[in-house]
Write an enzyme that holds these catalytic residues in place. Structure first.
Site, PDB file in Angstrom:
ATOM      1  N   THR A 117      -5.404  -3.832  -6.026  1.00 24.49           N
ATOM      2  CA  THR A 117      -4.715  -4.465  -7.143  1.00 24.49           C
ATOM      3  C   THR A 117      -5.107  -5.925  -7.306  1.00 24.49           C
ATOM      4  O   THR A 117      -5.429  -6.616  -6.329  1.00 24.49           O
ATOM      5  CB  THR A 117      -3.190  -4.391  -6.930  1.00 24.49           C
ATOM      6  OG1 THR A 117      -2.517  -5.198  -7.908  1.00 24.49           O
ATOM      7  CG2 THR A 117      -2.798  -4.911  -5.553  1.00 24.49           C
ATOM      8  N   TYR A 141       4.041  -6.184  -2.423  1.00 25.17           N
ATOM      9  CA  TYR A 141       3.096  -5.217  -2.986  1.00 25.17           C
ATOM     10  C   TYR A 141       1.665  -5.697  -2.799  1.00 25.17           C
ATOM     11  O   TYR A 141       0.808  -4.985  -2.271  1.00 25.17           O
ATOM     12  CB  TYR A 141       3.401  -4.993  -4.470  1.00 25.17           C
ATOM     13  CG  TYR A 141       2.323  -4.236  -5.208  1.00 25.17           C
ATOM     14  CD1 TYR A 141       1.967  -2.943  -4.823  1.00 25.17           C
ATOM     15  CD2 TYR A 141       1.655  -4.814  -6.285  1.00 25.17           C
ATOM     16  CE1 TYR A 141       0.964  -2.248  -5.490  1.00 25.17           C
ATOM     17  CE2 TYR A 141       0.669  -4.124  -6.960  1.00 25.17           C
ATOM     18  CZ  TYR A 141       0.320  -2.844  -6.565  1.00 25.17           C
ATOM     19  OH  TYR A 141      -0.673  -2.167  -7.222  1.00 25.17           O
TER      20      TYR A 141
END
Length: 332
Positions: A117, A141
């Site tokens: 990501t 995350y």
């Protein structure tokens, strides 16, 4: 030989499966169906229901299907949730990935493609960010994904396995043939939320923060069509199969749109006005993050769907399809 796709019943994973099956690949999907849907998995591939952390199951799949490559999508992806429940993210995105990598090494898997990501970059400026930028994730995350990137690099240095890491920017749209799309009712993707609001599935939608240092005060993101994203995965897998070195690439178009611009595009494409509420910022959201995509383009990646209105149109068509399939879900 075959390819194992973890999370292949989810949004991006199901599109990857379609891409591979269309190319004539032998594919096995492993998904626990927590957020995925068995009906999204193409009929040409084998679906195994289970967890990537189940070493016995993964080892059995690798041995019985002669898996030579793994494309790993399974994990948790919601930034605000990661702030509220970090242990879930370190379990699903880091610990489980560690167990999957261990099974891959033990089973003699040659190539490992990892879904990462842009959140690994943290707070960056308005200019496109390159892969060699400082990595400073601000959310659990992003940190959980970065830890997995580090693990892959260390494992590849110690074992005969090559890897590809793809850092996603904002994925949207649906399969151009309408075979798959974002189907999770409570999904937090901006375009998904906006088209659901246009269709009346939500009474209103929220914009989190309008005081960012961006042209209109709302967050700027690089939106990439899911079909272009999975094509980049296929290209990177081919690179590794041809003897290419392990590499990390950004997946985006190199151009950003603000939240307000996306909402305006959804209203224009659908022809529907809908209520939008502006609220405070969410923790862990950078003002802007846009991909520097020179590295993946140097491998031959040529996007086919670099058009925000087209991305929105496909997402809208898919949402209307879900209305028919699900007999029009109630307002969330």
């Amino acid at each position: 030989m075959a390819i194992l796709v973890t999370g292949g019943a989810g949004y991006i994973g199901s599109h990857m499966v379609l891409h591979l099956a269309d190319a004539g690949e032998n594919v096995v999907v492993l998904d626990n169906l927590t957020t995925g849907f068995s009906w999204l998995v193409d009929h040409r591939v084998k679906l195994v229901e289970g967890n990537v952390a189940d070493a016995e199951l993964v080892s059995k799949i690798i041995a019985e299907n002669e898996i030579d490559s793994i494309i790993h999508f399974a994990g948790s992806i919601i930034v605000p949730e990661s702030v509220e429940n970090p242990l879930k993210y370190y379990k699903n995105n880091t610990a489980n990935t560690r167990d999957l990598i261990a099974a891959a090494v033990a089973g003699g898997v040659k190539h490992f493609i990892f879904s990462s990501t842009a959140a690994v970059y943290g707070m960056v400026g308005l200019e496109p960010v390159a892969e060699d930028a400082i990595l400073s994730p601000v959310s659990p995350y992003g940190r959980s994904k970065l830890m997995s990137e580090w693990m892959l690099a260390d494992v590849a240095a110690a074992h005969p396995i090559t890897y590809g890491v793809l850092r996603y920017f904002n994925v949207a749209g649906a399969d151009p043939q309408m075979r798959s799309g974002q189907s999770t009712a409570g999904a937090t993707h901006l375009i998904k939320v906006a088209v659901q609001t246009a269709l009346g599935h939500r009474e209103t939608m929220s914009v989190f923060g309008d005081d960012y240092p961006t042209p209109d005060g709302t967050c700027v993101r690089d939106y990439i069509h899911v079909a272009d994203l999975v094509a980049a995965h296929g290209l990177l897998l081919g690179h590794l199969r041809d003897g290419g070195e392990s590499t990390t690439v950004n997946c985006g178009y190199g151009r950003g749109f603000s939240v307000d611009e996306v909402i305006s595009t959804v209203k224009s494409v659908t022809g529907i006005d809908f209520p939008v509420e502006h609220g405070p910022r969410r923790p862990g959201d950078p003002a802007s993050i846009v991909a520097g995509a020179d590295r993946i383009k140097a491998l031959g990646w040529v996007p086919k769907h670099d058009d925000l209105a087209g991305i929105v149109e496909m997402a809208y068509k898919w949402e209307k399809y879900l209305d028919t399939r699900n007999d029009r879900p109630s307002i969330l």
